[in-house]
Design a protein around this motif. Structure first.
Motif, PDB file in Angstrom:
ATOM      1  N   GLY A 149     -87.793  19.322 -74.336  1.00 60.04           N
ATOM      2  CA  GLY A 149     -88.681  19.069 -73.214  1.00 60.04           C
ATOM      3  C   GLY A 149     -88.340  19.792 -71.929  1.00 60.04           C
ATOM      4  N   VAL A 150     -87.391  20.713 -71.960  1.00 62.67           N
ATOM      5  CA  VAL A 150     -87.019  21.468 -70.765  1.00 62.67           C
ATOM      6  C   VAL A 150     -88.032  22.592 -70.540  1.00 62.67           C
ATOM      7  CG1 VAL A 150     -85.238  22.878 -69.661  1.00 62.67           C
ATOM      8  CG2 VAL A 150     -84.590  20.947 -71.123  1.00 62.67           C
ATOM      9  N   GLY A 151     -88.535  22.730 -69.321  1.00 63.99           N
ATOM     10  CA  GLY A 151     -89.521  23.755 -69.008  1.00 63.99           C
ATOM     11  C   GLY A 151     -88.928  25.152 -68.947  1.00 63.99           C
ATOM     12  N   ASP A 152     -89.801  26.151 -68.901  1.00 60.80           N
ATOM     13  CA  ASP A 152     -89.355  27.543 -68.866  1.00 60.80           C
ATOM     14  C   ASP A 152     -88.528  27.864 -67.634  1.00 60.80           C
ATOM     15  OD1 ASP A 152     -90.650  28.714 -71.226  1.00 60.80           O
ATOM     16  OD2 ASP A 152     -92.525  28.272 -70.185  1.00 60.80           O
ATOM     17  N   GLY A 153     -88.907  27.323 -66.485  1.00 55.94           N
ATOM     18  CA  GLY A 153     -88.318  27.783 -65.235  1.00 55.94           C
ATOM     19  C   GLY A 153     -88.987  29.086 -64.831  1.00 55.94           C
ATOM     20  N   GLY A 154     -88.484  29.731 -63.807  1.00 53.34           N
ATOM     21  CA  GLY A 154     -89.082  30.965 -63.335  1.00 53.34           C
ATOM     22  C   GLY A 154     -88.851  32.129 -64.278  1.00 53.34           C
ATOM     23  N   TYR A 155     -89.838  33.021 -64.341  1.00 54.65           N
ATOM     24  CA  TYR A 155     -89.715  34.249 -65.126  1.00 54.65           C
ATOM     25  C   TYR A 155     -88.764  35.202 -64.415  1.00 54.65           C
ATOM     26  CZ  TYR A 155     -91.176  38.608 -67.437  1.00 54.65           C
ATOM     27  OH  TYR A 155     -91.204  39.799 -68.117  1.00 54.65           O
ATOM     28  N   LEU A 156     -87.910  35.878 -65.204  1.00 51.36           N
ATOM     29  CA  LEU A 156     -86.921  36.787 -64.640  1.00 51.36           C
ATOM     30  C   LEU A 156     -86.912  38.103 -65.407  1.00 51.36           C
ATOM     31  CD1 LEU A 156     -83.908  34.293 -64.360  1.00 51.36           C
ATOM     32  CD2 LEU A 156     -85.396  35.026 -62.481  1.00 51.36           C
ATOM     33  N   MET A 157     -86.830  39.203 -64.676  1.00 53.01           N
ATOM     34  CA  MET A 157     -86.581  40.507 -65.282  1.00 53.01           C
ATOM     35  C   MET A 157     -85.134  40.860 -64.929  1.00 53.01           C
ATOM     36  SD  MET A 157     -87.769  43.018 -67.122  1.00 53.01           S
ATOM     37  CE  MET A 157     -89.535  42.676 -67.109  1.00 53.01           C
ATOM     38  N   VAL A 158     -84.265  40.831 -65.925  1.00 53.03           N
ATOM     39  CA  VAL A 158     -82.830  40.993 -65.687  1.00 53.03           C
ATOM     40  C   VAL A 158     -82.434  42.462 -65.798  1.00 53.03           C
ATOM     41  CG1 VAL A 158     -80.521  40.286 -66.431  1.00 53.03           C
ATOM     42  CG2 VAL A 158     -82.445  38.693 -66.626  1.00 53.03           C
ATOM     43  N   PRO A 159     -81.662  42.982 -64.840  1.00 49.63           N
ATOM     44  CA  PRO A 159     -81.214  44.379 -64.918  1.00 49.63           C
ATOM     45  C   PRO A 159     -80.473  44.664 -66.222  1.00 49.63           C
ATOM     46  CG  PRO A 159     -80.737  43.476 -62.750  1.00 49.63           C
ATOM     47  CD  PRO A 159     -81.200  42.329 -63.598  1.00 49.63           C
ATOM     48  N   ALA A 160     -80.850  45.757 -66.867  1.00 46.06           N
ATOM     49  CA  ALA A 160     -80.204  46.229 -68.102  1.00 46.06           C
ATOM     50  C   ALA A 160     -80.393  45.298 -69.290  1.00 46.06           C
ATOM     51  CB  ALA A 160     -78.711  46.464 -67.883  1.00 46.06           C
ATOM     52  N   MET A 161     -81.254  44.291 -69.162  1.00 44.50           N
ATOM     53  CA  MET A 161     -81.499  43.390 -70.286  1.00 44.50           C
ATOM     54  C   MET A 161     -82.984  43.219 -70.574  1.00 44.50           C
ATOM     55  SD  MET A 161     -78.623  40.392 -69.882  1.00 44.50           S
ATOM     56  CE  MET A 161     -79.275  39.547 -71.324  1.00 44.50           C
ATOM     57  N   GLY A 162     -83.781  42.947 -69.535  1.00 40.46           N
ATOM     58  CA  GLY A 162     -85.208  42.794 -69.767  1.00 40.46           C
ATOM     59  C   GLY A 162     -85.710  41.406 -69.425  1.00 40.46           C
ATOM     60  N   PRO A 163     -86.860  40.996 -70.019  1.00 38.51           N
ATOM     61  CA  PRO A 163     -87.516  39.745 -69.629  1.00 38.51           C
ATOM     62  C   PRO A 163     -86.849  38.501 -70.186  1.00 38.51           C
ATOM     63  CG  PRO A 163     -88.738  40.809 -71.380  1.00 38.51           C
ATOM     64  CD  PRO A 163     -87.648  41.765 -70.990  1.00 38.51           C
ATOM     65  N   ARG A 228     -94.289  35.260 -77.418  1.00 38.89           N
ATOM     66  CA  ARG A 228     -93.264  35.318 -78.458  1.00 38.89           C
ATOM     67  C   ARG A 228     -92.405  34.056 -78.471  1.00 38.89           C
ATOM     68  NH1 ARG A 228     -87.982  36.456 -77.851  1.00 38.89           N
ATOM     69  NH2 ARG A 228     -86.828  36.750 -79.797  1.00 38.89           N
ATOM     70  N   VAL A 229     -91.991  33.599 -77.278  1.00 43.60           N
ATOM     71  CA  VAL A 229     -91.166  32.394 -77.195  1.00 43.60           C
ATOM     72  C   VAL A 229     -91.937  31.187 -77.714  1.00 43.60           C
ATOM     73  CG1 VAL A 229     -90.017  30.789 -75.618  1.00 43.60           C
ATOM     74  CG2 VAL A 229     -89.721  33.253 -75.322  1.00 43.60           C
ATOM     75  N   GLU A 230     -93.215  31.077 -77.334  1.00 45.59           N
ATOM     76  CA  GLU A 230     -94.041  29.980 -77.829  1.00 45.59           C
ATOM     77  C   GLU A 230     -94.182  30.053 -79.347  1.00 45.59           C
ATOM     78  OE1 GLU A 230     -98.058  27.860 -76.278  1.00 45.59           O
ATOM     79  OE2 GLU A 230     -98.302  29.948 -76.893  1.00 45.59           O
ATOM     80  N   PHE A 231     -94.345  31.268 -79.864  1.00 44.22           N
ATOM     81  CA  PHE A 231     -94.441  31.491 -81.305  1.00 44.22           C
ATOM     82  C   PHE A 231     -93.190  30.980 -82.009  1.00 44.22           C
ATOM     83  CE2 PHE A 231     -93.961  34.122 -85.099  1.00 44.22           C
ATOM     84  CZ  PHE A 231     -95.235  34.154 -85.632  1.00 44.22           C
ATOM     85  N   GLN A 232     -92.019  31.249 -81.417  1.00 49.84           N
ATOM     86  CA  GLN A 232     -90.757  30.808 -82.011  1.00 49.84           C
ATOM     87  C   GLN A 232     -90.608  29.288 -81.945  1.00 49.84           C
ATOM     88  OE1 GLN A 232     -88.049  33.201 -79.603  1.00 49.84           O
ATOM     89  NE2 GLN A 232     -87.532  34.414 -81.408  1.00 49.84           N
ATOM     90  N   ILE A 233     -90.927  28.719 -80.790  1.00 49.67           N
ATOM     91  CA  ILE A 233     -90.752  27.280 -80.606  1.00 49.67           C
ATOM     92  C   ILE A 233     -91.570  26.480 -81.615  1.00 49.67           C
ATOM     93  CG2 ILE A 233     -91.207  25.353 -79.027  1.00 49.67           C
ATOM     94  CD1 ILE A 233     -90.591  27.327 -76.726  1.00 49.67           C
ATOM     95  N   TYR A 234     -92.802  26.940 -81.880  1.00 45.73           N
ATOM     96  CA  TYR A 234     -93.696  26.220 -82.790  1.00 45.73           C
ATOM     97  C   TYR A 234     -93.656  26.794 -84.211  1.00 45.73           C
ATOM     98  CZ  TYR A 234     -95.628  23.805 -78.750  1.00 45.73           C
ATOM     99  OH  TYR A 234     -95.778  23.028 -77.633  1.00 45.73           O
ATOM    100  N   ASP A 235     -92.601  27.554 -84.526  1.00 49.79           N
ATOM    101  CA  ASP A 235     -92.422  28.097 -85.878  1.00 49.79           C
ATOM    102  C   ASP A 235     -93.652  28.841 -86.381  1.00 49.79           C
ATOM    103  OD1 ASP A 235     -89.873  27.055 -85.948  1.00 49.79           O
ATOM    104  OD2 ASP A 235     -90.491  25.178 -86.881  1.00 49.79           O
ATOM    105  N   GLY A 236     -94.228  29.639 -85.506  1.00 49.19           N
ATOM    106  CA  GLY A 236     -95.354  30.474 -85.916  1.00 49.19           C
ATOM    107  C   GLY A 236     -96.705  29.805 -85.847  1.00 49.19           C
ATOM    108  N   ASN A 237     -96.759  28.541 -85.391  1.00 49.50           N
ATOM    109  CA  ASN A 237     -98.040  27.819 -85.307  1.00 49.50           C
ATOM    110  C   ASN A 237     -98.225  27.183 -83.940  1.00 49.50           C
ATOM    111  OD1 ASN A 237     -99.044  27.989 -88.185  1.00 49.50           O
ATOM    112  ND2 ASN A 237     -97.017  27.080 -88.521  1.00 49.50           N
TER     113      ASN A 237
END
Length: 253
Positions: A149-163, A228-237
């Motif tokens: 039940g933990v929310g996403d929090g703010g979106y971050l673009m991390v240096p040398a890593m990505g989203p 993609r994250v939502e896809f993973q959390i719900y096992d593709g559904n």
């Protein structure tokens, strides 16, 4: 549980490992940026500057040339084996997270993959488990927190890593504490990260056009990450949602 992913999910997955191609701000992109404020992305102006640094500089002048050289010097079977070893190190974390998400079948598969690939597969060099239909489950602590039940929090673009998001950043730190990742010294950790980045960038070579054709590459990758994250959390559904067509039209050519 790992299931087949659409191209947009695959592109985002690879981009998270510091992959991508140079993004030049076009008039359409600047217009898209100023006409929509994403509540998930409170640091958008900073994130966009980091995006430019990651993809206009790091990728263009370092990652892509190094990847091309790596592909030229190291034969494909050897590159696959090296990537397999790195991926095998993630199986114990996947096992633990599957248990924390009350997914006993996924946990059993992850454990079985680690045992088989670490023994018969020569420390993960060969992916024996996949050959007998034990496919990677790819459970992580980011997904575990979401299930709790933990929310996403703010979106971050991390240096040398990505989203990522604040939740994803915390999840990545926790996953790095599990055996055997928690036992790796700094040199091995850097090697693991480098191999993952090179492998991800190699797989993205054929997908560069998808990103180049986007009106706003930054927004495209952000949407791909959340999908993609939502896809993973719900096992593709994931649950069905009504698309905001007016919003989508801003980013389509």
């Amino acid at each position: 549980m790992a299931l087949p992913m659409k191209p947009v999910f695959i592109a985002c997955l690879l981009l998270m490992a510091l992959t991508g191609c140079a993004s030049k701000k076009t008039a359409d992109e600047q217009q898209a940026q100023t006409t929509y404020q994403d509540p998930r992305d409170p640091l958008e102006s900073i994130n966009r500057d980091i995006w430019d640094f990651n993809y206009d500089i790091l990728d263009a002048y370092i990652l892509r040339p190094v990847t091309v050289g790596y592909m030229t010097v190291v034969p494909k079977p050897a590159r696959t084996g090296i990537a397999n070893v790195v991926n095998n190190l993630n199986e114990p974390a996947s096992f633990v997270n599957a248990l924390l998400q009350a997914k006993p079948r996924s946990a059993a598969i992850s454990l079985g993959r680690f045992v088989l690939n670490s023994t018969l597969g020569l420390f993960g060099l060969f992916d024996v488990a996949t050959r007998i239909d034990l496919k990677a489950q790819d459970e992580d602590f980011n997904q575990t927190l979401a299930v709790w039940g933990v929310g996403d929090g703010g979106y971050l673009m991390v240096p040398a890593m990505g989203p990522t998001t604040t939740r994803g950043l915390v999840g990545g730190v926790v996953d790095g504490l599990y055996f055997p990742l928690g036992l790796l010294n700094s040199n091995l950790t850097i090697t693991r990260f480098t191999v993952s980045a090179l492998d991800g960038r190699e797989r993205l070579m054929s997908m560069e056009q998808l990103l180049n054709e986007s009106v706003d590459p930054y927004a495209f990758i952000k949407e791909a990450y959340f999908q993609r994250v939502e896809f993973q959390i719900y096992d593709g559904n994931p649950p069905q949602k009504e698309e905001d067509e007016e919003y989508l039209d801003e980013y389509l050519p």
